[in-house]
Motif scaffolding. Structure first.
Motif, PDB file in Angstrom:
ATOM      1  N   ILE A 194       0.868  -1.181   0.000  1.00  0.00           N
ATOM      2  CA  ILE A 194       0.000   0.000   0.000  1.00  0.00           C
ATOM      3  C   ILE A 194       0.903   1.228   0.000  1.00  0.00           C
ATOM      4  O   ILE A 194       1.597   1.500   0.980  1.00  0.00           O
ATOM      5  CB  ILE A 194      -0.927   0.033   1.222  1.00  0.00           C
ATOM      6  CG1 ILE A 194      -1.851  -1.193   1.254  1.00  0.00           C
ATOM      7  CG2 ILE A 194      -1.758   1.311   1.222  1.00  0.00           C
ATOM      8  CD1 ILE A 194      -2.708  -1.274   2.506  1.00  0.00           C
ATOM      9  N   VAL A 195       0.915   1.968  -1.093  1.00  0.00           N
ATOM     10  CA  VAL A 195       1.818   3.112  -1.188  1.00  0.00           C
ATOM     11  C   VAL A 195       1.163   4.408  -0.730  1.00  0.00           C
ATOM     12  O   VAL A 195       1.848   5.371  -0.371  1.00  0.00           O
ATOM     13  CB  VAL A 195       2.355   3.268  -2.623  1.00  0.00           C
ATOM     14  CG1 VAL A 195       3.214   2.066  -2.995  1.00  0.00           C
ATOM     15  CG2 VAL A 195       1.223   3.447  -3.630  1.00  0.00           C
ATOM     16  N   THR A 196      -0.170   4.459  -0.731  1.00  0.00           N
ATOM     17  CA  THR A 196      -0.868   5.651  -0.250  1.00  0.00           C
ATOM     18  C   THR A 196      -2.313   5.292   0.059  1.00  0.00           C
ATOM     19  O   THR A 196      -2.844   4.276  -0.430  1.00  0.00           O
ATOM     20  CB  THR A 196      -0.814   6.796  -1.285  1.00  0.00           C
ATOM     21  OG1 THR A 196      -1.334   7.995  -0.706  1.00  0.00           O
ATOM     22  CG2 THR A 196      -1.625   6.450  -2.528  1.00  0.00           C
ATOM     23  N   GLU A 197      -2.969   6.110   0.867  1.00  0.00           N
ATOM     24  CA  GLU A 197      -4.354   5.861   1.247  1.00  0.00           C
ATOM     25  C   GLU A 197      -5.048   7.172   1.539  1.00  0.00           C
ATOM     26  O   GLU A 197      -4.410   8.195   1.794  1.00  0.00           O
ATOM     27  CB  GLU A 197      -4.424   4.938   2.471  1.00  0.00           C
ATOM     28  CG  GLU A 197      -3.798   5.525   3.721  1.00  0.00           C
ATOM     29  CD  GLU A 197      -3.778   4.551   4.890  1.00  0.00           C
ATOM     30  OE1 GLU A 197      -3.793   3.335   4.656  1.00  0.00           O
ATOM     31  OE2 GLU A 197      -3.735   5.030   6.045  1.00  0.00           O
ATOM     32  N   TRP A 198      -6.382   7.124   1.515  1.00  0.00           N
ATOM     33  CA  TRP A 198      -7.191   8.308   1.824  1.00  0.00           C
ATOM     34  C   TRP A 198      -8.473   7.849   2.481  1.00  0.00           C
ATOM     35  O   TRP A 198      -9.104   6.878   2.053  1.00  0.00           O
ATOM     36  CB  TRP A 198      -7.508   9.085   0.545  1.00  0.00           C
ATOM     37  CG  TRP A 198      -8.386  10.288   0.770  1.00  0.00           C
ATOM     38  CD1 TRP A 198      -8.052  11.457   1.370  1.00  0.00           C
ATOM     39  CD2 TRP A 198      -9.762  10.421   0.383  1.00  0.00           C
ATOM     40  NE1 TRP A 198      -9.125  12.317   1.393  1.00  0.00           N
ATOM     41  CE2 TRP A 198     -10.193  11.700   0.789  1.00  0.00           C
ATOM     42  CE3 TRP A 198     -10.669   9.576  -0.262  1.00  0.00           C
ATOM     43  CZ2 TRP A 198     -11.482  12.170   0.570  1.00  0.00           C
ATOM     44  CZ3 TRP A 198     -11.943  10.040  -0.483  1.00  0.00           C
ATOM     45  CH2 TRP A 198     -12.351  11.323  -0.068  1.00  0.00           C
ATOM     46  N   ALA A 199      -8.846   8.525   3.557  1.00  0.00           N
ATOM     47  CA  ALA A 199     -10.068   8.205   4.294  1.00  0.00           C
ATOM     48  C   ALA A 199     -11.112   9.274   4.025  1.00  0.00           C
ATOM     49  O   ALA A 199     -10.874  10.464   4.250  1.00  0.00           O
ATOM     50  CB  ALA A 199      -9.779   8.110   5.790  1.00  0.00           C
ATOM     51  N   PHE A 200     -12.263   8.846   3.547  1.00  0.00           N
ATOM     52  CA  PHE A 200     -13.352   9.771   3.239  1.00  0.00           C
ATOM     53  C   PHE A 200     -13.967  10.320   4.520  1.00  0.00           C
ATOM     54  O   PHE A 200     -14.141   9.606   5.512  1.00  0.00           O
ATOM     55  CB  PHE A 200     -14.424   9.046   2.433  1.00  0.00           C
ATOM     56  CG  PHE A 200     -15.629   9.893   2.121  1.00  0.00           C
ATOM     57  CD1 PHE A 200     -15.548  10.926   1.210  1.00  0.00           C
ATOM     58  CD2 PHE A 200     -16.842   9.654   2.750  1.00  0.00           C
ATOM     59  CE1 PHE A 200     -16.654  11.703   0.912  1.00  0.00           C
ATOM     60  CE2 PHE A 200     -17.955  10.427   2.463  1.00  0.00           C
ATOM     61  CZ  PHE A 200     -17.860  11.461   1.541  1.00  0.00           C
ATOM     62  N   ALA A 201     -14.303  11.601   4.513  1.00  0.00           N
ATOM     63  CA  ALA A 201     -14.985  12.243   5.634  1.00  0.00           C
ATOM     64  C   ALA A 201     -16.238  12.919   5.115  1.00  0.00           C
ATOM     65  O   ALA A 201     -16.180  13.688   4.140  1.00  0.00           O
ATOM     66  CB  ALA A 201     -14.080  13.270   6.309  1.00  0.00           C
ATOM     67  N   LEU A 202     -17.384  12.623   5.751  1.00  0.00           N
ATOM     68  CA  LEU A 202     -18.651  13.194   5.288  1.00  0.00           C
ATOM     69  C   LEU A 202     -18.615  14.715   5.266  1.00  0.00           C
ATOM     70  O   LEU A 202     -19.204  15.355   4.402  1.00  0.00           O
ATOM     71  CB  LEU A 202     -19.789  12.707   6.185  1.00  0.00           C
ATOM     72  CG  LEU A 202     -20.230  11.251   6.000  1.00  0.00           C
ATOM     73  CD1 LEU A 202     -21.219  10.862   7.083  1.00  0.00           C
ATOM     74  CD2 LEU A 202     -20.843  11.046   4.611  1.00  0.00           C
ATOM     75  N   ALA A 203     -17.931  15.309   6.241  1.00  0.00           N
ATOM     76  CA  ALA A 203     -17.884  16.765   6.330  1.00  0.00           C
ATOM     77  C   ALA A 203     -16.636  17.348   5.668  1.00  0.00           C
ATOM     78  O   ALA A 203     -16.361  18.535   5.792  1.00  0.00           O
ATOM     79  CB  ALA A 203     -17.926  17.190   7.797  1.00  0.00           C
ATOM     80  N   GLY A 204     -15.878  16.523   4.969  1.00  0.00           N
ATOM     81  CA  GLY A 204     -14.644  16.992   4.356  1.00  0.00           C
ATOM     82  C   GLY A 204     -14.861  17.748   3.064  1.00  0.00           C
ATOM     83  O   GLY A 204     -15.953  17.766   2.495  1.00  0.00           O
ATOM     84  N   ASN A 205     -13.778  18.365   2.588  1.00  0.00           N
ATOM     85  CA  ASN A 205     -13.848  19.173   1.374  1.00  0.00           C
ATOM     86  C   ASN A 205     -13.335  18.443   0.140  1.00  0.00           C
ATOM     87  O   ASN A 205     -13.462  18.949  -0.978  1.00  0.00           O
ATOM     88  CB  ASN A 205     -13.034  20.459   1.562  1.00  0.00           C
ATOM     89  CG  ASN A 205     -13.599  21.354   2.649  1.00  0.00           C
ATOM     90  OD1 ASN A 205     -14.813  21.475   2.772  1.00  0.00           O
ATOM     91  ND2 ASN A 205     -12.732  21.963   3.432  1.00  0.00           N
ATOM     92  N   VAL A 206     -12.746  17.260   0.316  1.00  0.00           N
ATOM     93  CA  VAL A 206     -12.151  16.520  -0.787  1.00  0.00           C
ATOM     94  C   VAL A 206     -13.104  15.408  -1.218  1.00  0.00           C
ATOM     95  O   VAL A 206     -13.581  14.618  -0.394  1.00  0.00           O
ATOM     96  CB  VAL A 206     -10.791  15.921  -0.390  1.00  0.00           C
ATOM     97  CG1 VAL A 206     -10.198  15.118  -1.544  1.00  0.00           C
ATOM     98  CG2 VAL A 206      -9.831  17.025   0.040  1.00  0.00           C
ATOM     99  N   THR A 207     -13.388  15.341  -2.501  1.00  0.00           N
ATOM    100  CA  THR A 207     -14.246  14.290  -3.033  1.00  0.00           C
ATOM    101  C   THR A 207     -13.394  13.067  -3.386  1.00  0.00           C
ATOM    102  O   THR A 207     -12.175  13.185  -3.566  1.00  0.00           O
ATOM    103  CB  THR A 207     -14.975  14.766  -4.294  1.00  0.00           C
ATOM    104  OG1 THR A 207     -14.013  14.967  -5.340  1.00  0.00           O
ATOM    105  CG2 THR A 207     -15.732  16.057  -4.032  1.00  0.00           C
ATOM    106  N   PRO A 208     -14.018  11.899  -3.507  1.00  0.00           N
ATOM    107  CA  PRO A 208     -13.251  10.732  -3.943  1.00  0.00           C
ATOM    108  C   PRO A 208     -12.574  10.940  -5.299  1.00  0.00           C
ATOM    109  O   PRO A 208     -11.454  10.468  -5.517  1.00  0.00           O
ATOM    110  CB  PRO A 208     -14.313   9.630  -4.008  1.00  0.00           C
ATOM    111  CG  PRO A 208     -15.328  10.040  -2.992  1.00  0.00           C
ATOM    112  CD  PRO A 208     -15.386  11.531  -3.094  1.00  0.00           C
ATOM    113  N   ARG A 209     -13.222  11.637  -6.206  1.00  0.00           N
ATOM    114  CA  ARG A 209     -12.614  11.919  -7.508  1.00  0.00           C
ATOM    115  C   ARG A 209     -11.318  12.703  -7.323  1.00  0.00           C
ATOM    116  O   ARG A 209     -10.275  12.384  -7.910  1.00  0.00           O
ATOM    117  CB  ARG A 209     -13.590  12.683  -8.406  1.00  0.00           C
ATOM    118  CG  ARG A 209     -12.974  13.291  -9.669  1.00  0.00           C
ATOM    119  CD  ARG A 209     -12.438  12.216 -10.614  1.00  0.00           C
ATOM    120  NE  ARG A 209     -11.597  12.785 -11.672  1.00  0.00           N
ATOM    121  CZ  ARG A 209     -12.060  13.230 -12.841  1.00  0.00           C
ATOM    122  NH1 ARG A 209     -13.358  13.187 -13.116  1.00  0.00           N
ATOM    123  NH2 ARG A 209     -11.230  13.698 -13.748  1.00  0.00           N
TER     124      ARG A 209
END
Length: 336
Positions: A194-209
């Motif tokens: 696993i070289v990188t990861e991202w955790a989604f946050a409902l209140a976050g500003n970053v979309t999965p795209r």
């Protein structure tokens, strides 16, 4: 709050033979019980009704109440846990015979669920378990197993060696189990990193795209992206196309026509762990009737999940695969 009362007329999904088979046991009830069932008032506090998952859950509740009897009042929290907690309190105040819940954020709404139980309302949950709340029945998928199966798919597809990224969904304990299942598989594949990861946050500003865009910019040589849900996998597929990475492998979890269409069209999205949302909801209503009639209901019900790949979609895109019995008619077998 929208009130929906369902009588004899209901949608085409309710006519599917699989659902009819599950509902057929109601025909064995004594006439007095069937008459009582027709007068029952149910409430559903839905965490969301958008996306294929929310639509299928809503369809399942609608069809089950129409077939098995009763009236149904529904609310939609739009993924807002505070709104859902308020809606649960409001529905409890109306004293329904049973309350159905699809948690937007299981931890955040737990106090409201506990208040409903304390008020003597039988509670039935679909899709996620609510920690610390002793509900009557929870109908859900094997989240750990879905993480295992989808990660195993990636590891085999890249030959047991390569670089991958992951997009996680840690909003509640149930969904986070998918990541734990993924990690369990990687113990058997030391050549997969696993070289990188991202955790989604409902209140976050970053979309999965945006997240997958960034992942591909920083790591242009990765082989695959494991996604904890189909929404991220679909958006990740768009990012892969924009980056010219048609060779990338993406997997998702949820199921439904949107993901199926991407899989059938030879995009980088290769697998969806298709959950039986309709059956989760339908079984909630079925066992609410059972419990109210004085019969046993299971504390935990694990509904089927299908590992859907392109070959399974050659005859078309089924929107009713999660109606009880329909998967078998399609020739599908449950993966977990």
């Amino acid at each position: 709050m929208t009130k929906q009362i369902f009588g004899a007329a209901f949608g085409r999904r309710a006519f599917m033979s699989g659902a009819a088979a599950l509902a057929a046991s109601a025909a064995l009830w004594p006439k007095a019980m069937r008459a009582q069932a027709a007068d029952r008032n149910f409430a559903a506090a839905l965490g969301w009704t958008t996306y294929d998952s929310g639509r299928h859950l809503q369809d399942g509740f609608t069809a089950a109440v129409a077939e098995l009897g009763g009236n149904l009042t529904t609310t939609d929290a739009g993924f807002d846990a505070r709104v859902q907690s308020d809606q649960i309190d409001s529905l409890v105040a109306s004293r329904p015979d049973a309350l159905f819940i699809t948690p937007a954020d299981a931890v955040a709404i737990a106090p409201a669920v506990q208040r409903a139980i304390a008020a003597g309302i039988p509670v039935f949950c679909a899709d996620s378990a609510v920690p610390g709340a002793t509900v009557t029945t929870t109908s859900m998928s094997n989240n750990f197993g879905m993480g295992v199966h989808s990660c195993e798919f990636i590891c085999k597809a890249i030959g047991g060696t390569g670089k991958i990224a992951r997009v996680m969904l840690p909003q509640n304990e149930s969904w986070d189990q998918r990541t734990l299942g993924m990690e369990w598989v990687l113990r058997s594949y030391p050549g997969v990193e696993i070289v990188t990861e991202w955790a989604f946050a409902l209140a976050g500003n970053v979309t999965p795209r945006q997240a997958v865009d960034n992942i591909l910019t920083s790591n242009p040589d990765i082989d695959a992206v494991w996604c904890a849900w189909d929404g991220a996998a679909v958006e990740g597929t768009l990012a892969a196309r924009a980056a010219g990475r048609d060779d990338l492998i993406l997997t998702g979890i949820d199921g439904g026509s949107q993901a199926f269409n991407y899989i059938a069209s030879d995009t980088p999205l290769k697998l969806s762990m298709a959950q039986s949302f309709y059956e989760m909801a339908y079984s909630n209503v079925f066992y609410a009737h059972e419990a109210l009639a004085g019969r046993k209901a299971p504390r935990l019900l694990i509904t089927p999940t299908y590992a859907v790949v392109k070959d399974m979609l050659q005859a078309g895109i089924p929107d009713d695969y999660d109606v009880p019995g329909r998967g078998a008619e399609l020739g599908w077998t449950r993966a977990v």
